[in-house]
Design a protein around this motif. Structure first.
Motif, PDB file in Angstrom:
ATOM      1  N   LEU A 255       0.824  -1.204   0.000  1.00  0.00           N
ATOM      2  CA  LEU A 255       0.000   0.000   0.000  1.00  0.00           C
ATOM      3  C   LEU A 255       0.860   1.257   0.000  1.00  0.00           C
ATOM      4  O   LEU A 255       0.656   2.174  -0.800  1.00  0.00           O
ATOM      5  CB  LEU A 255      -0.928   0.002   1.214  1.00  0.00           C
ATOM      6  CG  LEU A 255      -1.779   1.263   1.431  1.00  0.00           C
ATOM      7  CD1 LEU A 255      -2.707   1.498   0.243  1.00  0.00           C
ATOM      8  CD2 LEU A 255      -2.584   1.157   2.720  1.00  0.00           C
ATOM      9  N   GLY A 256       1.835   1.305   0.890  1.00  0.00           N
ATOM     10  CA  GLY A 256       2.694   2.478   0.950  1.00  0.00           C
ATOM     11  C   GLY A 256       3.716   2.532  -0.161  1.00  0.00           C
ATOM     12  O   GLY A 256       4.045   3.610  -0.664  1.00  0.00           O
ATOM     13  N   GLY A 298      -8.218  -6.769   1.273  1.00  0.00           N
ATOM     14  CA  GLY A 298      -8.050  -7.447  -0.013  1.00  0.00           C
ATOM     15  C   GLY A 298      -8.371  -6.528  -1.167  1.00  0.00           C
ATOM     16  O   GLY A 298      -7.666  -6.520  -2.188  1.00  0.00           O
ATOM     17  N   LEU A 299      -9.421  -5.730  -1.014  1.00  0.00           N
ATOM     18  CA  LEU A 299      -9.804  -4.785  -2.068  1.00  0.00           C
ATOM     19  C   LEU A 299      -8.729  -3.709  -2.248  1.00  0.00           C
ATOM     20  O   LEU A 299      -8.379  -3.350  -3.381  1.00  0.00           O
ATOM     21  CB  LEU A 299     -11.139  -4.137  -1.706  1.00  0.00           C
ATOM     22  CG  LEU A 299     -11.713  -3.127  -2.711  1.00  0.00           C
ATOM     23  CD1 LEU A 299     -11.994  -3.804  -4.045  1.00  0.00           C
ATOM     24  CD2 LEU A 299     -12.987  -2.489  -2.160  1.00  0.00           C
ATOM     25  N   ILE A 300      -8.198  -3.217  -1.132  1.00  0.00           N
ATOM     26  CA  ILE A 300      -7.131  -2.212  -1.199  1.00  0.00           C
ATOM     27  C   ILE A 300      -5.918  -2.770  -1.913  1.00  0.00           C
ATOM     28  O   ILE A 300      -5.329  -2.112  -2.783  1.00  0.00           O
ATOM     29  CB  ILE A 300      -6.758  -1.739   0.226  1.00  0.00           C
ATOM     30  CG1 ILE A 300      -7.896  -0.912   0.828  1.00  0.00           C
ATOM     31  CG2 ILE A 300      -5.466  -0.918   0.201  1.00  0.00           C
ATOM     32  CD1 ILE A 300      -7.689  -0.589   2.287  1.00  0.00           C
ATOM     33  N   LEU A 301      -5.527  -3.989  -1.553  1.00  0.00           N
ATOM     34  CA  LEU A 301      -4.361  -4.624  -2.171  1.00  0.00           C
ATOM     35  C   LEU A 301      -4.559  -4.775  -3.672  1.00  0.00           C
ATOM     36  O   LEU A 301      -3.648  -4.479  -4.462  1.00  0.00           O
ATOM     37  CB  LEU A 301      -4.111  -5.995  -1.522  1.00  0.00           C
ATOM     38  CG  LEU A 301      -2.876  -6.766  -1.987  1.00  0.00           C
ATOM     39  CD1 LEU A 301      -1.612  -5.981  -1.701  1.00  0.00           C
ATOM     40  CD2 LEU A 301      -2.814  -8.126  -1.307  1.00  0.00           C
ATOM     41  N   PHE A 307      -3.642  -0.082 -10.028  1.00  0.00           N
ATOM     42  CA  PHE A 307      -3.554   1.336 -10.387  1.00  0.00           C
ATOM     43  C   PHE A 307      -2.296   2.032  -9.861  1.00  0.00           C
ATOM     44  O   PHE A 307      -1.830   2.995 -10.467  1.00  0.00           O
ATOM     45  CB  PHE A 307      -4.794   2.082  -9.881  1.00  0.00           C
ATOM     46  CG  PHE A 307      -6.076   1.597 -10.493  1.00  0.00           C
ATOM     47  CD1 PHE A 307      -6.399   1.909 -11.804  1.00  0.00           C
ATOM     48  CD2 PHE A 307      -6.951   0.808  -9.766  1.00  0.00           C
ATOM     49  CE1 PHE A 307      -7.583   1.458 -12.374  1.00  0.00           C
ATOM     50  CE2 PHE A 307      -8.135   0.348 -10.320  1.00  0.00           C
ATOM     51  CZ  PHE A 307      -8.454   0.668 -11.636  1.00  0.00           C
ATOM     52  N   LEU A 308      -1.764   1.577  -8.740  1.00  0.00           N
ATOM     53  CA  LEU A 308      -0.564   2.197  -8.160  1.00  0.00           C
ATOM     54  C   LEU A 308       0.440   1.112  -7.781  1.00  0.00           C
ATOM     55  O   LEU A 308       0.675   0.858  -6.599  1.00  0.00           O
ATOM     56  CB  LEU A 308      -0.932   3.034  -6.923  1.00  0.00           C
ATOM     57  CG  LEU A 308      -1.853   4.228  -7.135  1.00  0.00           C
ATOM     58  CD1 LEU A 308      -2.304   4.788  -5.794  1.00  0.00           C
ATOM     59  CD2 LEU A 308      -1.148   5.303  -7.955  1.00  0.00           C
ATOM     60  N   PRO A 309       1.020   0.446  -8.763  1.00  0.00           N
ATOM     61  CA  PRO A 309       1.898  -0.695  -8.461  1.00  0.00           C
ATOM     62  C   PRO A 309       3.129  -0.329  -7.636  1.00  0.00           C
ATOM     63  O   PRO A 309       3.717  -1.188  -6.988  1.00  0.00           O
ATOM     64  CB  PRO A 309       2.306  -1.192  -9.856  1.00  0.00           C
ATOM     65  CG  PRO A 309       2.078  -0.038 -10.770  1.00  0.00           C
ATOM     66  CD  PRO A 309       0.918   0.705 -10.208  1.00  0.00           C
ATOM     67  N   LEU A 312       1.444   4.121  -2.695  1.00  0.00           N
ATOM     68  CA  LEU A 312       0.945   5.482  -2.540  1.00  0.00           C
ATOM     69  C   LEU A 312       2.064   6.498  -2.332  1.00  0.00           C
ATOM     70  O   LEU A 312       2.052   7.571  -2.920  1.00  0.00           O
ATOM     71  CB  LEU A 312      -0.020   5.539  -1.346  1.00  0.00           C
ATOM     72  CG  LEU A 312      -1.379   4.859  -1.528  1.00  0.00           C
ATOM     73  CD1 LEU A 312      -2.155   4.887  -0.223  1.00  0.00           C
ATOM     74  CD2 LEU A 312      -2.183   5.556  -2.623  1.00  0.00           C
ATOM     75  N   PHE A 313       3.031   6.160  -1.483  1.00  0.00           N
ATOM     76  CA  PHE A 313       4.081   7.124  -1.166  1.00  0.00           C
ATOM     77  C   PHE A 313       4.943   7.427  -2.386  1.00  0.00           C
ATOM     78  O   PHE A 313       5.223   8.592  -2.689  1.00  0.00           O
ATOM     79  CB  PHE A 313       4.950   6.600  -0.021  1.00  0.00           C
ATOM     80  CG  PHE A 313       6.070   7.535   0.354  1.00  0.00           C
ATOM     81  CD1 PHE A 313       5.823   8.636   1.144  1.00  0.00           C
ATOM     82  CD2 PHE A 313       7.367   7.313  -0.089  1.00  0.00           C
ATOM     83  CE1 PHE A 313       6.839   9.513   1.493  1.00  0.00           C
ATOM     84  CE2 PHE A 313       8.389   8.179   0.245  1.00  0.00           C
ATOM     85  CZ  PHE A 313       8.123   9.288   1.047  1.00  0.00           C
ATOM     86  N   VAL A 314       5.363   6.402  -3.100  1.00  0.00           N
ATOM     87  CA  VAL A 314       6.210   6.592  -4.274  1.00  0.00           C
ATOM     88  C   VAL A 314       5.439   7.334  -5.362  1.00  0.00           C
ATOM     89  O   VAL A 314       5.976   8.242  -6.017  1.00  0.00           O
ATOM     90  CB  VAL A 314       6.728   5.241  -4.795  1.00  0.00           C
ATOM     91  CG1 VAL A 314       7.565   5.433  -6.053  1.00  0.00           C
ATOM     92  CG2 VAL A 314       7.546   4.535  -3.728  1.00  0.00           C
ATOM     93  N   ALA A 315       4.166   6.960  -5.559  1.00  0.00           N
ATOM     94  CA  ALA A 315       3.352   7.623  -6.586  1.00  0.00           C
ATOM     95  C   ALA A 315       3.144   9.096  -6.262  1.00  0.00           C
ATOM     96  O   ALA A 315       3.250   9.963  -7.141  1.00  0.00           O
ATOM     97  CB  ALA A 315       2.011   6.913  -6.721  1.00  0.00           C
ATOM     98  N   SER A 316       2.858   9.396  -4.995  1.00  0.00           N
ATOM     99  CA  SER A 316       2.655  10.790  -4.605  1.00  0.00           C
ATOM    100  C   SER A 316       3.956  11.584  -4.703  1.00  0.00           C
ATOM    101  O   SER A 316       3.942  12.753  -5.096  1.00  0.00           O
ATOM    102  CB  SER A 316       2.094  10.868  -3.181  1.00  0.00           C
ATOM    103  OG  SER A 316       2.975  10.249  -2.257  1.00  0.00           O
TER     104      SER A 316
END
Length: 342
Positions: A255-256, A298-301, A307-309, A312-316
């Motif tokens: 996630l991060g 599971g949905l978040i993963l 969408f953000l392989p 979140l931190f790297v994409a942002s």
């Protein structure tokens, strides 16, 4: 010069994050939120180690809960059954997972990718079975009770504000160690291994050595987290160290973003926030149960992987950098035109 800039940014972020940790109990005094924040610190220690293993060494592990459990049960047996000090339990809670990781790394040195993930999954299942079946030592499925609290300078550290700061002291220390590793020669070697192990080997990088070191370090972090968990809960059971726990740590890192130490930190905090929100909604809506939380994770993963392989931190971070660069280009355009006219 570029590396120095990265380090400066990270340490600025670290100081900001440390400040937020310090003032948290002063702003949020409710015991439930304080307990959840303490658990977040424990989980963060495991997640950061797993993030180093995945994002830098390029190895997928589904056995972090096993190392976490070994650390917890090691200190439980030593302090409760043998009557040793929890501080001696800390040494063994870190050392025994490290030894197990060395044995695993040595025997599975030729495995990588999904094959290594399956091997670590099998290791986690074996450890869980041992915790359940070795009743003479682990007390079996009923759990281990009566784990003593930690004493420091004659002061007993129990649940609450004192244990919150105690846990986050170790969590911040783990972040410092990890940031130093990432920005060192070892970190550069690990990034090269993650990008291409064959190219790294051809350049003289001892890939097996570095992967083994990070695997052992991640196990030591998990053992430390297990030690903190055992002396906070005063009782442990094998249900806390199942495959679900390993998947939860994996979700935090994914996630991060596994490509950054801060990715694991942000992912852990977000997962705990989501868990608190689900718990609060469960008090109002009866259809929201503990299983619903697994559905959310599971949905978040799934969504992050699609969408953000990179997390979140790297994409942002990439988004902010692109915005800064575009602003600089826009500001420089008029100056270029004036120079051309001149």
């Amino acid at each position: 010069m570029r590396m120095k800039g990265i380090q400066k940014t990270n340490w600025t972020g670290f100081l900001l994050f440390m400040t937020l940790v310090i003032i948290f109990p002063l702003v949020i005094s409710k015991s439930f939120y304080l307990t959840q924040a303490t658990f977040a610190g424990i989980y963060l220690i495991v997640a950061v180690g797993l993030g180093l293993l995945m994002g830098y060494a390029g190895q997928i592990s589904l056995g972090q809960a096993a190392f976490y459990g070994v650390g917890a049960y090691t200190t439980a047996v030593l302090t409760t059954t043998l009557g040793w000090s929890p501080w001696i339990g800390l040494i063994f809670a870190i050392a025994i997972p490290a030894v197990l990781a060395f044995i695993m790394g040595y025997t599975m040195s030729r495995l990588s990718g999904y094959y290594l993930a399956m091997a670590t999954l099998a290791f986690g299942i074996i450890v869980h079975s041992v915790l359940v079946e070795w009743r003479g030592v682990t007390k079996g499925a009923s759990g281990f009770y009566g784990i003593p609290s930690i004493e420091l300078f004659g002061y007993s550290i129990t649940q609450g504000v004192s244990y919150f700061y105690f846990v986050w002291f170790f969590a911040l220390l783990v972040i410092i160690i990890s940031l130093n590793i990432v920005h060192s020669r070892v970190g550069r070697a690990l990034r090269s291994i993650h990008d291409s192990e064959i190219a790294s080997s051809s350049m003289g990088v001892n890939t097996g050595k570095y992967k083994m070191q990070i695997f052992i370090l991640s196990a030591m972090f998990a053992g430390l987290a297990g030690w903190l968990f055992a002396h906070m809960s005063y009782s442990i059971s094998p249900t806390s160290f199942t495959l679900d726990a390993s998947i939860l740590f994996l979700v935090m890192v994914v996630l991060g973003g596994s490509g950054s130490v801060w990715g694991a930190v942000i992912g852990t905090v977000l997962i705990k926030v989501i868990s608190i929100v689900v718990h609060s909604l469960g008090e109002s809506f009866t259809f929201i149960t503990s299983d619903f939380e697994h559905v959310i994770f599971g949905l978040i993963l799934m969504l992050v992987i699609i969408f953000l392989p990179r997390g979140l931190f790297v994409a942002s971070s990439d988004f902010v950098k692109s915005r800064v660069l575009s602003n600089k280009k826009n500001k420089s355009k008029p100056e270029i035109k004036v120079a051309e006219r001149a």
